[in-house]
Write a protein that holds these residues in place. Structure first.
Motif, mmCIF file in Angstrom:
data_model
loop_
_atom_site.group_PDB
_atom_site.id
_atom_site.type_symbol
_atom_site.label_atom_id
_atom_site.label_comp_id
_atom_site.label_asym_id
_atom_site.label_seq_id
_atom_site.Cartn_x
_atom_site.Cartn_y
_atom_site.Cartn_z
ATOM 1 N N MET A 1 15.288 -19.778 10.648
ATOM 2 C CA MET A 1 15.817 -19.197 9.404
ATOM 3 C C MET A 1 15.475 -17.711 9.351
ATOM 4 O O MET A 1 14.427 -17.321 8.862
ATOM 5 C CB MET A 1 15.215 -19.916 8.199
ATOM 6 N N VAL A 2 16.330 -16.910 9.907
ATOM 7 C CA VAL A 2 15.943 -15.519 10.068
ATOM 8 C C VAL A 2 16.841 -14.527 9.318
ATOM 9 O O VAL A 2 16.458 -13.393 9.098
ATOM 10 C CB VAL A 2 15.903 -15.138 11.569
ATOM 11 N N TYR A 3 18.002 -14.963 8.914
ATOM 12 C CA TYR A 3 18.952 -14.064 8.244
ATOM 13 C C TYR A 3 19.196 -12.803 9.092
ATOM 14 O O TYR A 3 19.122 -11.688 8.596
ATOM 15 C CB TYR A 3 18.461 -13.691 6.841
ATOM 16 N N LYS A 4 19.424 -13.022 10.397
ATOM 17 C CA LYS A 4 19.632 -11.899 11.305
ATOM 18 C C LYS A 4 21.002 -11.960 11.973
ATOM 19 O O LYS A 4 21.309 -11.104 12.809
ATOM 20 C CB LYS A 4 18.568 -11.914 12.418
ATOM 21 N N ALA A 5 21.804 -12.975 11.686
ATOM 22 C CA ALA A 5 23.088 -13.114 12.381
ATOM 23 C C ALA A 5 23.969 -11.897 12.125
ATOM 24 O O ALA A 5 24.040 -11.408 10.995
ATOM 25 C CB ALA A 5 23.803 -14.377 11.915
ATOM 26 N N GLU A 6 24.604 -11.419 13.183
ATOM 27 C CA GLU A 6 25.525 -10.299 13.011
ATOM 28 C C GLU A 6 26.794 -10.804 12.334
ATOM 29 O O GLU A 6 27.297 -11.868 12.662
ATOM 30 C CB GLU A 6 25.869 -9.697 14.371
ATOM 31 N N ILE A 7 27.278 -10.022 11.381
ATOM 32 C CA ILE A 7 28.504 -10.403 10.673
ATOM 33 C C ILE A 7 29.677 -9.829 11.452
ATOM 34 O O ILE A 7 29.775 -8.609 11.648
ATOM 35 C CB ILE A 7 28.485 -9.861 9.226
ATOM 36 N N SER A 8 30.535 -10.702 11.930
ATOM 37 C CA SER A 8 31.651 -10.262 12.769
ATOM 38 C C SER A 8 32.864 -11.124 12.459
ATOM 39 O O SER A 8 32.775 -12.068 11.656
ATOM 40 C CB SER A 8 31.275 -10.414 14.244
ATOM 41 N N ARG A 9 33.972 -10.832 13.131
ATOM 42 C CA ARG A 9 35.160 -11.656 12.913
ATOM 43 C C ARG A 9 34.941 -13.060 13.471
ATOM 44 O O ARG A 9 35.515 -14.016 12.984
ATOM 45 C CB ARG A 9 36.388 -10.996 13.548
ATOM 46 N N ILE A 10 34.093 -13.165 14.505
ATOM 47 C CA ILE A 10 33.806 -14.489 15.071
ATOM 48 C C ILE A 10 32.854 -15.251 14.146
ATOM 49 O O ILE A 10 33.013 -16.441 13.923
ATOM 50 C CB ILE A 10 33.187 -14.351 16.478
ATOM 51 N N ASN A 11 31.883 -14.540 13.598
ATOM 52 C CA ASN A 11 30.908 -15.153 12.678
ATOM 53 C C ASN A 11 30.900 -14.399 11.341
ATOM 54 O O ASN A 11 30.004 -13.598 11.067
ATOM 55 C CB ASN A 11 29.509 -15.143 13.290
ATOM 56 N N PRO A 12 31.914 -14.650 10.493
ATOM 57 C CA PRO A 12 31.969 -13.952 9.197
ATOM 58 C C PRO A 12 30.950 -14.536 8.218
ATOM 59 O O PRO A 12 30.337 -15.564 8.502
ATOM 60 C CB PRO A 12 33.394 -14.244 8.718
ATOM 61 N N THR A 13 30.784 -13.875 7.084
ATOM 62 C CA THR A 13 29.953 -14.460 6.041
ATOM 63 C C THR A 13 30.787 -14.664 4.775
ATOM 64 O O THR A 13 32.006 -14.439 4.787
ATOM 65 C CB THR A 13 28.698 -13.604 5.762
ATOM 66 N N CYS A 14 30.141 -15.120 3.726
ATOM 67 C CA CYS A 14 30.864 -15.484 2.509
ATOM 68 C C CYS A 14 30.098 -14.992 1.278
ATOM 69 O O CYS A 14 28.867 -15.098 1.229
ATOM 70 C CB CYS A 14 31.007 -17.010 2.453
ATOM 71 N N PHE A 15 30.824 -14.435 0.337
ATOM 72 C CA PHE A 15 30.240 -14.060 -0.957
ATOM 73 C C PHE A 15 30.943 -14.862 -2.049
ATOM 74 O O PHE A 15 32.172 -14.820 -2.161
ATOM 75 C CB PHE A 15 30.421 -12.557 -1.226
ATOM 76 N N LEU A 16 30.162 -15.576 -2.841
ATOM 77 C CA LEU A 16 30.732 -16.373 -3.928
ATOM 78 C C LEU A 16 30.109 -15.901 -5.240
ATOM 79 O O LEU A 16 28.884 -15.958 -5.421
ATOM 80 C CB LEU A 16 30.425 -17.861 -3.691
ATOM 81 N N PHE A 17 30.957 -15.410 -6.125
ATOM 82 C CA PHE A 17 30.490 -14.906 -7.419
ATOM 83 C C PHE A 17 30.764 -15.961 -8.487
ATOM 84 O O PHE A 17 31.882 -16.473 -8.584
ATOM 85 C CB PHE A 17 31.218 -13.608 -7.785
ATOM 86 N N LEU A 18 29.748 -16.255 -9.286
ATOM 87 C CA LEU A 18 29.894 -17.186 -10.408
ATOM 88 C C LEU A 18 29.782 -16.359 -11.680
ATOM 89 O O LEU A 18 28.762 -15.686 -11.896
ATOM 90 C CB LEU A 18 28.792 -18.254 -10.353
ATOM 91 N N VAL A 19 30.829 -16.382 -12.499
ATOM 92 C CA VAL A 19 30.881 -15.459 -13.638
ATOM 93 C C VAL A 19 30.874 -16.230 -14.951
ATOM 94 O O VAL A 19 31.792 -17.025 -15.219
ATOM 95 C CB VAL A 19 32.152 -14.577 -13.555
ATOM 96 N N THR B 1 23.234 -22.557 7.298
ATOM 97 C CA THR B 1 23.762 -22.380 8.647
ATOM 98 C C THR B 1 22.548 -22.299 9.569
ATOM 99 O O THR B 1 21.402 -22.392 9.105
ATOM 100 C CB THR B 1 24.576 -21.079 8.763
ATOM 101 N N ASN B 2 22.798 -22.066 10.855
ATOM 102 C CA ASN B 2 21.669 -21.927 11.786
ATOM 103 C C ASN B 2 20.867 -20.661 11.513
ATOM 104 O O ASN B 2 19.773 -20.490 12.052
ATOM 105 C CB ASN B 2 22.174 -21.900 13.233
ATOM 106 N N ASP B 3 21.419 -19.779 10.676
ATOM 107 C CA ASP B 3 20.750 -18.504 10.414
ATOM 108 C C ASP B 3 19.964 -18.496 9.101
ATOM 109 O O ASP B 3 19.210 -17.568 8.834
ATOM 110 C CB ASP B 3 21.804 -17.382 10.390
ATOM 111 N N GLY B 4 20.142 -19.512 8.292
ATOM 112 C CA GLY B 4 19.388 -19.530 7.038
ATOM 113 C C GLY B 4 20.099 -20.310 5.942
ATOM 114 O O GLY B 4 21.266 -20.691 6.075
ATOM 115 N N ASN B 5 19.353 -20.533 4.860
ATOM 116 C CA ASN B 5 19.912 -21.260 3.713
ATOM 117 C C ASN B 5 20.805 -20.359 2.877
ATOM 118 O O ASN B 5 20.682 -19.133 2.907
ATOM 119 C CB ASN B 5 18.771 -21.757 2.824
ATOM 120 N N VAL B 6 21.670 -21.002 2.109
ATOM 121 C CA VAL B 6 22.491 -20.265 1.129
ATOM 122 C C VAL B 6 21.559 -19.473 0.210
ATOM 123 O O VAL B 6 20.518 -19.982 -0.223
ATOM 124 C CB VAL B 6 23.349 -21.252 0.306
#
Lengths: 258, 281
Positions: free
Chosen positions: B1-19, B190-195
């Motif tokens: 759990m390192v939160y070090k994954a590079e954000i790329s087109r192959i491995n994108p990330t996600c932002f979810l806003f709760l309003v 994910t393999n890189d860390g929790n939500v």
């Protein structure tokens, strides 16, 4: 063989297309040798990933430098010339707002510019070098299979995520003041010279710190690459094994002959 | 759990806003010029952060698919309020976000030109989200909705930098057992860390003391805020670094991702820190 022979390769990071490669080289990819007594110019530049049109900025800067003799004043003049070319690219064009915003932030590039002089009448040192660098593209000079010049960085730990880079915006130019590194020295026949962008430079530093055999193997691998396809195959194997960071990778290898 | 994954087109990330769309979001923020309603400045801040995400994914003339984005409003209803979002996943790729604003406004921005003079330039300001406030605060249910959205996302992107959920609210949950739902949401990984679950809480009252990225529950003023502290993720190294840069102050290694009783600037800064793309390549 001419007095100065070279081979140069550049490939994008794995997963990217050739047009997305933000490194730039002079001379561009290929193999060649010089036959005249004129100074030989070699340049590697690496456009910053986070900005837009930084590959274009790297190419503009290289083109501006390549037809000048190496000096700090000519480098600053080249930045001005390159800026005009870069700015003109967008004039009168319909640019979407996201790209316009990115363009307004400017582009950045690292660059290392090398000039080699050949003086055949000087029997001890028939060559000399002069180089100018901003950022993390590196120059290595080796003699007897050992690197004795490493410019501007010396250790793999020197590579940071935010090196000083050459900006396309005039108002940001102050950032490179005091960060232009210049070096020079004599060269002998048989000396080996490598110019590279950051990922490959960090790998070379690790190789050269282990033993002479690693250095010899590295030079042999460079020579074995022969062409862009071979270079790509070799670099991809290093990336796959985790030895080399997946990044745009460029290299110019130079040998000095008679 | 390192939160070090590079954000790329192959491995994108996600932002979810709760309003938070509860009725109290209609209250003005006293002590701020113009006394804007909370719902108005939250919508404005969200539109700015979406614009920043589009620009950060912009490369030359294209927009690279580095992120998927979702915005879920919760009040009378719990529903996706992001134009262009997929009807099933409730997410949109960042280039789809770019293509689907409700409208684009022309605004004036002041900049300093190359000779150091202030100039006014016309810029485009896309609007994706409008202010809205009606109903209660069904925070438990929106966390469950977020879980449903992201459970599939983490399965589809096992090697990605994990999703960041940013909860924008002015109140406390009134549909029960919210901490359990938050814990379940944070358990996705994910393999890189929790939500990551970040809380940006705003207040109407100028005398409420803001609490910014607290490192201990004792810093929270009441039971409700302590519950929000417990719900929020520990700040990762990247987020801590971003917070230190934006706030120009040191952030403790045990700090939680919560800004409580924030003013407008606090919400804007919290959004900037929470969406700062780490390791974008």
């Amino acid at each position: 063989m001419g007095p100065i022979s070279w081979l140069s390769f550049t490939i994008p990071k794995a997963g990217n297309r050739d047009v997305e490669n933000e490194d730039a080289l002079f001379p561009t990819s290929g193999i060649g040798e010089t036959i005249s007594g004129k100074p030989s110019t070699f340049i590697v530049a690496d456009g910053a990933t986070q900005t837009s049109f930084s590959g274009l900025w790297a190419r503009c800067l290289i083109e501006a430098c390549a037809n000048k003799s190496l000096s700090e004043s000519n480098f600053l003049l080249s930045i001005e010339n390159a800026r005009e070319t870069w700015d003109q690219t967008f004039e009168g064009k319909a640019i979407p707002w996201h790209a316009a915003e990115k363009i307004s932030q400017g582009a950045f590039t690292a660059i290392t510019w090398l000039e080699i002089h050949h003086s055949p009448l000087n029997l001890g040192y028939a060559y000399s070098w002069k180089a100018l660098a901003v950022g993390d593209c590196c120059l290595f000079i080796a003699r007897n299979n050992s690197i004795y010049v490493s410019l501007p960085l010396q250790n793999p730990t020197d590579f940071s995520l935010s090196p000083t880079l050459v900006p396309s915006k005039r108002e940001r130019l102050d950032s490179i003041k005091g960060n232009i590194q210049i070096g020079s020295g004599p060269l002998k026949k048989g000396d080996q010279i490598i110019l590279t962008s950051d990922a490959f430079a960090a790998w070379i530093m690790k190789q050269s710190q282990s033993d002479k055999l690693s250095f010899l193997n590295m030079i042999q691998s460079i020579k074995n690459a022969k062409d862009s396809v071979g270079f790509t195959r070799w670099i991809n194997s290093l990336r796959k094994s985790g030895e080399l960071k997946n990044d745009d990778t460029s290299m110019i290898y130079i040998e000095l002959g008679e | 759990m390192v939160y070090k994954a590079e954000i790329s087109r192959i491995n994108p990330t996600c932002f979810l806003f709760l309003v938070d769309h509860s009725t109290s979001m209609n209250e003005p923020v006293m002590g701020t010029e113009g006394n804007p309603k909370k719902s108005e400045f939250v919508a404005e801040a969200l539109n700015r952060v979406l614009q920043s995400l589009v620009v950060s994914a912009s490369k030359d003339l294209d927009i690279r698919q580095y992120y998927q984005v979702g915005i879920i409003g919760y009040g009378t209803e719990i529903q996706s309020i992001l134009p262009g979002a997929n009807e099933e996943t409730h997410l949109a790729w960042i280039d789809e976000v770019y293509q689907n604003p409700l409208r684009i406004e022309d605004r004036i921005r002041q900049e300093i030109d190359s000779i150091g003079e202030i100039v006014e330039i016309s810029v485009k300001f896309p609007v994706w989200v409008e202010p809205y406030a009606r109903g209660h605060t069904p925070m438990r249910q929106v966390f469950e909705t977020a879980y449903d959205i992201l459970a599939q996302w983490v399965l589809d992107h096992p090697d990605s930098y994990p999703p960041t959920v940013i909860n924008l609210t002015d109140g406390q949950s009134n549909d029960g057992k919210v901490t359990v739902a938050a814990e379940k949401l944070r358990s996705l990984k994910t393999n890189d860390g929790n939500v990551l679950l970040l809380t940006l809480h705003t207040s109407s009252h100028p005398y409420d003391k803001p609490v910014i990225f607290p490192s201990s529950v004792e810093e929270m003023p009441d039971f409700s805020s302590r519950s929000m502290f417990e719900m929020s993720s520990l700040l990762t190294e990247n987020l801590r670094r971003a917070a230190e840069e934006v706030l120009e102050s040191e952030i403790n290694i045990t700090s939680r991702g919560i800004v409580y009783n924030a003013d407008i600037a606090g919400i804007v800064q919290g959004l900037e820190i929470g969406t700062r793309p780490a390791n974008l390549i």
